[in-house]
Design a protein around this motif. Structure first.
Motif, PDB file in Angstrom:
ATOM      1  N   ILE A 114     -61.930 -19.381 -39.452  1.00  8.21           N
ATOM      2  CA  ILE A 114     -61.293 -18.896 -40.754  1.00  8.21           C
ATOM      3  C   ILE A 114     -60.234 -20.052 -40.675  1.00  8.21           C
ATOM      4  CG2 ILE A 114     -59.494 -17.693 -41.854  1.00  8.21           C
ATOM      5  CD1 ILE A 114     -60.751 -15.334 -40.070  1.00  8.21           C
ATOM      6  N   ARG A 115     -60.408 -21.183 -41.730  1.00 12.30           N
ATOM      7  CA  ARG A 115     -59.723 -22.414 -41.569  1.00 12.30           C
ATOM      8  C   ARG A 115     -57.935 -22.120 -41.520  1.00 12.30           C
ATOM      9  NH1 ARG A 115     -62.399 -27.217 -40.397  1.00 12.30           N
ATOM     10  NH2 ARG A 115     -64.378 -26.559 -40.799  1.00 12.30           N
ATOM     11  N   LYS A 123     -59.291 -19.049 -30.806  1.00 12.33           N
ATOM     12  CA  LYS A 123     -58.776 -20.384 -30.505  1.00 12.33           C
ATOM     13  C   LYS A 123     -57.703 -20.512 -32.084  1.00 12.33           C
ATOM     14  CE  LYS A 123     -59.456 -25.274 -30.303  1.00 12.33           C
ATOM     15  NZ  LYS A 123     -60.218 -26.516 -30.425  1.00 12.33           N
ATOM     16  N   PRO A 124     -56.628 -20.506 -31.846  1.00 10.83           N
ATOM     17  CA  PRO A 124     -55.662 -20.485 -33.025  1.00 10.83           C
ATOM     18  C   PRO A 124     -55.901 -21.827 -33.927  1.00 10.83           C
ATOM     19  CG  PRO A 124     -54.277 -20.830 -30.947  1.00 10.83           C
ATOM     20  CD  PRO A 124     -55.749 -20.429 -30.578  1.00 10.83           C
ATOM     21  N   GLY A 125     -55.741 -21.866 -35.048  1.00 12.21           N
ATOM     22  CA  GLY A 125     -55.797 -22.995 -35.896  1.00 12.21           C
ATOM     23  C   GLY A 125     -54.416 -23.826 -36.034  1.00 12.21           C
ATOM     24  N   LYS A 126     -54.370 -25.020 -36.346  1.00 11.06           N
ATOM     25  CA  LYS A 126     -53.279 -25.811 -36.739  1.00 11.06           C
ATOM     26  C   LYS A 126     -52.135 -24.808 -37.291  1.00 11.06           C
ATOM     27  CE  LYS A 126     -51.773 -30.285 -38.183  1.00 11.06           C
ATOM     28  NZ  LYS A 126     -52.108 -31.407 -38.968  1.00 11.06           N
ATOM     29  N   PHE A 127     -52.641 -24.716 -38.566  1.00 13.00           N
ATOM     30  CA  PHE A 127     -51.534 -24.049 -39.354  1.00 13.00           C
ATOM     31  C   PHE A 127     -50.804 -22.906 -38.644  1.00 13.00           C
ATOM     32  CE2 PHE A 127     -50.293 -20.683 -42.447  1.00 13.00           C
ATOM     33  CZ  PHE A 127     -49.277 -21.446 -43.490  1.00 13.00           C
ATOM     34  N   GLY A 156     -60.406 -19.321 -34.846  1.00 19.35           N
ATOM     35  CA  GLY A 156     -61.870 -19.232 -34.778  1.00 19.35           C
ATOM     36  C   GLY A 156     -62.036 -18.211 -33.721  1.00 19.35           C
ATOM     37  N   PHE A 157     -63.024 -17.304 -33.784  1.00 23.01           N
ATOM     38  CA  PHE A 157     -63.260 -16.182 -32.878  1.00 23.01           C
ATOM     39  C   PHE A 157     -64.743 -16.569 -32.161  1.00 23.01           C
ATOM     40  CE2 PHE A 157     -60.598 -14.403 -35.896  1.00 23.01           C
ATOM     41  CZ  PHE A 157     -59.603 -13.556 -35.325  1.00 23.01           C
ATOM     42  N   TYR A 158     -64.776 -16.645 -30.931  1.00 23.05           N
ATOM     43  CA  TYR A 158     -66.087 -17.252 -30.207  1.00 23.05           C
ATOM     44  C   TYR A 158     -66.471 -16.203 -29.021  1.00 23.05           C
ATOM     45  CZ  TYR A 158     -64.581 -21.466 -32.777  1.00 23.05           C
ATOM     46  OH  TYR A 158     -64.039 -22.153 -33.701  1.00 23.05           O
ATOM     47  N   ILE A 195     -45.951 -20.312 -35.948  1.00 22.09           N
ATOM     48  CA  ILE A 195     -45.394 -19.550 -34.650  1.00 22.09           C
ATOM     49  C   ILE A 195     -44.297 -20.421 -33.933  1.00 22.09           C
ATOM     50  CG2 ILE A 195     -45.987 -18.888 -32.411  1.00 22.09           C
ATOM     51  CD1 ILE A 195     -48.664 -18.249 -33.494  1.00 22.09           C
ATOM     52  N   ASN A 196     -44.428 -21.636 -34.036  1.00 19.45           N
ATOM     53  CA  ASN A 196     -43.428 -22.559 -33.474  1.00 19.45           C
ATOM     54  C   ASN A 196     -42.231 -22.863 -34.179  1.00 19.45           C
ATOM     55  OD1 ASN A 196     -44.685 -23.084 -30.817  1.00 19.45           O
ATOM     56  ND2 ASN A 196     -46.071 -24.241 -31.875  1.00 19.45           N
TER      57      ASN A 196
END
Length: 92
Positions: A44-45, A80-84, A49-51, A89-90
């Motif tokens: 999900i952009r 794996k969290p996306g860039k956004f 991602g879920f793997y 979060i930060n």
């Protein structure tokens, strides 16, 4: 947040009834599960991602008895969290 909370929030933030929101959440979770199990993964952009990830066999230690044991090879779910998502979060 738990599943009932997610259903309630979805119902409140959209024009869906609680029943429709519950069905929507269940369909999304089922599709995520099927995508991960099949090995394709789900991306999900902006969110992540879920793997499924392969873990090879290894030696483990029982923390109670300190006894060594063999841990067999297996697949585990991985996110794996996306860039956004990382940026949001930060900032908080």
């Amino acid at each position: 947040m738990k599943k009932p909370d997610l259903i309630l929030n979805l119902s409140n933030s959209s024009n869906l009834s609680k029943t429709d929101a519950k069905i929507a959440v269940e369909v999304i979770l089922e599709e995520l599960t099927q995508g991960i199990v099949s090995g394709e993964g789900v991306e999900i952009r902006g969110f992540g991602g879920f793997y499924k990830k392969y873990r090879k066999a290894r030696q483990g230690i029982n923390p109670k008895t300190s006894e060594r044991t063999e841990v067999s090879e297996k697949f585990v779910p991985f996110f794996k969290p996306g860039k956004f998502l990382k940026e949001i979060i930060n900032k908080i």
